[in-house]
Design a protein around this motif. Structure first.
Motif, PDB file in Angstrom:
ATOM      1  N   UNK A   1      95.412  45.322-120.971  1.00  0.00           N
ATOM      2  CA  UNK A   1      95.136  44.041-120.324  1.00  0.00           C
ATOM      3  C   UNK A   1      93.755  44.100-119.667  1.00  0.00           C
ATOM      4  N   UNK A   2      92.881  43.162-120.047  1.00  0.00           N
ATOM      5  CA  UNK A   2      91.532  43.167-119.489  1.00  0.00           C
ATOM      6  C   UNK A   2      91.366  42.206-118.323  1.00  0.00           C
ATOM      7  N   UNK A   3      92.257  41.217-118.209  1.00  0.00           N
ATOM      8  CA  UNK A   3      92.144  40.240-117.123  1.00  0.00           C
ATOM      9  C   UNK A   3      93.509  40.027-116.470  1.00  0.00           C
ATOM     10  N   UNK A   4      93.832  40.810-115.424  1.00  0.00           N
ATOM     11  CA  UNK A   4      95.144  40.685-114.793  1.00  0.00           C
ATOM     12  C   UNK A   4      95.384  39.347-114.099  1.00  0.00           C
ATOM     13  N   UNK A   5      94.344  38.688-113.626  1.00  0.00           N
ATOM     14  CA  UNK A   5      94.530  37.389-112.974  1.00  0.00           C
ATOM     15  C   UNK A   5      94.921  36.335-114.008  1.00  0.00           C
ATOM     16  N   UNK A   6      94.289  36.366-115.176  1.00  0.00           N
ATOM     17  CA  UNK A   6      94.660  35.443-116.249  1.00  0.00           C
ATOM     18  C   UNK A   6      96.095  35.703-116.695  1.00  0.00           C
ATOM     19  N   UNK A   7      96.514  36.967-116.712  1.00  0.00           N
ATOM     20  CA  UNK A   7      97.889  37.305-117.055  1.00  0.00           C
ATOM     21  C   UNK A   7      98.852  36.712-116.030  1.00  0.00           C
ATOM     22  N   UNK A   8      98.499  36.786-114.749  1.00  0.00           N
ATOM     23  CA  UNK A   8      99.342  36.211-113.689  1.00  0.00           C
ATOM     24  C   UNK A   8      99.487  34.700-113.880  1.00  0.00           C
ATOM     25  N   UNK A   9      98.377  34.016-114.117  1.00  0.00           N
ATOM     26  CA  UNK A   9      98.407  32.564-114.280  1.00  0.00           C
ATOM     27  C   UNK A   9      99.200  32.170-115.524  1.00  0.00           C
ATOM     28  N   UNK A  10      99.079  32.953-116.597  1.00  0.00           N
ATOM     29  CA  UNK A  10      99.835  32.671-117.816  1.00  0.00           C
ATOM     30  C   UNK A  10     101.327  32.855-117.589  1.00  0.00           C
ATOM     31  N   UNK A  11     101.712  33.893-116.848  1.00  0.00           N
ATOM     32  CA  UNK A  11     103.127  34.099-116.546  1.00  0.00           C
ATOM     33  C   UNK A  11     103.689  32.951-115.713  1.00  0.00           C
ATOM     34  N   UNK A  12     102.912  32.465-114.738  1.00  0.00           N
ATOM     35  CA  UNK A  12     103.344  31.323-113.929  1.00  0.00           C
ATOM     36  C   UNK A  12     103.474  30.084-114.805  1.00  0.00           C
ATOM     37  N   UNK A  13     102.470  29.835-115.657  1.00  0.00           N
ATOM     38  CA  UNK A  13     102.479  28.677-116.540  1.00  0.00           C
ATOM     39  C   UNK A  13     103.689  28.715-117.484  1.00  0.00           C
TER      40      UNK A  13
ATOM     41  N   UNK B   1     107.755  19.325-112.060  1.00  0.00           N
ATOM     42  CA  UNK B   1     106.975  20.514-111.709  1.00  0.00           C
ATOM     43  C   UNK B   1     105.957  20.182-110.622  1.00  0.00           C
ATOM     44  N   UNK B   2     105.851  21.037-109.619  1.00  0.00           N
ATOM     45  CA  UNK B   2     104.841  20.846-108.575  1.00  0.00           C
ATOM     46  C   UNK B   2     103.480  21.276-109.109  1.00  0.00           C
ATOM     47  N   UNK B   3     103.434  22.386-109.837  1.00  0.00           N
ATOM     48  CA  UNK B   3     102.188  22.839-110.480  1.00  0.00           C
ATOM     49  C   UNK B   3     102.125  22.172-111.848  1.00  0.00           C
ATOM     50  N   UNK B   4     101.249  21.189-111.975  1.00  0.00           N
ATOM     51  CA  UNK B   4     101.074  20.508-113.257  1.00  0.00           C
ATOM     52  C   UNK B   4     100.152  21.301-114.178  1.00  0.00           C
ATOM     53  N   UNK B   5      99.124  21.906-113.608  1.00  0.00           N
ATOM     54  CA  UNK B   5      98.168  22.683-114.397  1.00  0.00           C
ATOM     55  C   UNK B   5      97.628  23.800-113.521  1.00  0.00           C
ATOM     56  N   UNK B   6      97.520  24.984-114.111  1.00  0.00           N
ATOM     57  CA  UNK B   6      96.906  26.119-113.437  1.00  0.00           C
ATOM     58  C   UNK B   6      96.023  26.807-114.472  1.00  0.00           C
ATOM     59  N   UNK B   7      94.738  26.910-114.192  1.00  0.00           N
ATOM     60  CA  UNK B   7      93.785  27.393-115.187  1.00  0.00           C
ATOM     61  C   UNK B   7      92.790  28.364-114.576  1.00  0.00           C
ATOM     62  N   UNK B   8      92.435  29.377-115.334  1.00  0.00           N
ATOM     63  CA  UNK B   8      91.438  30.377-114.930  1.00  0.00           C
ATOM     64  C   UNK B   8      90.055  29.769-115.109  1.00  0.00           C
ATOM     65  N   UNK B   9      89.193  29.928-114.122  1.00  0.00           N
ATOM     66  CA  UNK B   9      87.826  29.406-114.190  1.00  0.00           C
ATOM     67  C   UNK B   9      86.847  30.555-114.444  1.00  0.00           C
ATOM     68  N   UNK B  10      86.788  31.501-113.532  1.00  0.00           N
ATOM     69  CA  UNK B  10      85.899  32.646-113.658  1.00  0.00           C
ATOM     70  C   UNK B  10      86.584  33.700-114.520  1.00  0.00           C
ATOM     71  N   UNK B  11      85.900  34.164-115.549  1.00  0.00           N
ATOM     72  CA  UNK B  11      86.484  35.121-116.486  1.00  0.00           C
ATOM     73  C   UNK B  11      85.675  36.417-116.447  1.00  0.00           C
ATOM     74  N   UNK B  12      86.229  37.507-116.970  1.00  0.00           N
ATOM     75  CA  UNK B  12      85.485  38.776-116.932  1.00  0.00           C
ATOM     76  C   UNK B  12      84.132  38.708-117.628  1.00  0.00           C
TER      77      UNK B  12
END
Length: 131
Positions: free
Chosen positions: A2-14, A71-82
């Protein structure tokens, strides 16, 4: 690997929100706990806890839905990437949906929402946006 753990977190939430799970478990780190804390302070999740497990502790996030099941979270997206970091100074913090959503920033004062960063007059790396 895994190169981007924050993106992984957001994907799991999504993904958990898509299938209307009550909670999601994510491998923990300080930044992930900071993001979960911001989401709780802004009212996007009920709460979170760090569950100590072996070999790595887990961050359990209790997701929030309306009484009608919306759903309370309609969209959650990563902005800054590695490969491309996005930074914002205190004067140009992005406004999401004219204030209806938030950006999560990593600042020198910790992980803050865009509202909190404006109040404290600090900028930083824009991690993600939520609405």
């Amino acid at each position: 690997m895994m190169t981007d753990p924050i993106a992984d977190m957001l994907t799991r939430i999504r993904n958990a929100i898509q299938i209307e799970r009550p909670f999601v478990e994510i491998p923990t780190s300080k930044v992930k706990v900071g993001i979960a804390d911001v989401l709780q302070r802004e009212g996007y999740i009920w709460d979170f806890e760090v569950v100590e497990q072996h070999p790595q502790s887990v961050l359990r996030i209790n997701l929030k839905y309306s009484p009608t099941g919306e759903r309370v979270i309609q969209r959650i997206a990563r902005i800054s990437k590695p490969g491309r970091r996005i930074y914002s100074d205190r004067h140009s913090i992005p406004e999401v949906l004219n204030g209806m959503g938030i950006c999560v920033l990593s600042t020198n004062q910790g992980v803050l929402s865009s509202r909190e960063a404006r109040k404290k007059n600090v900028g930083g790396e824009v991690l993600c946006e939520v609405w």
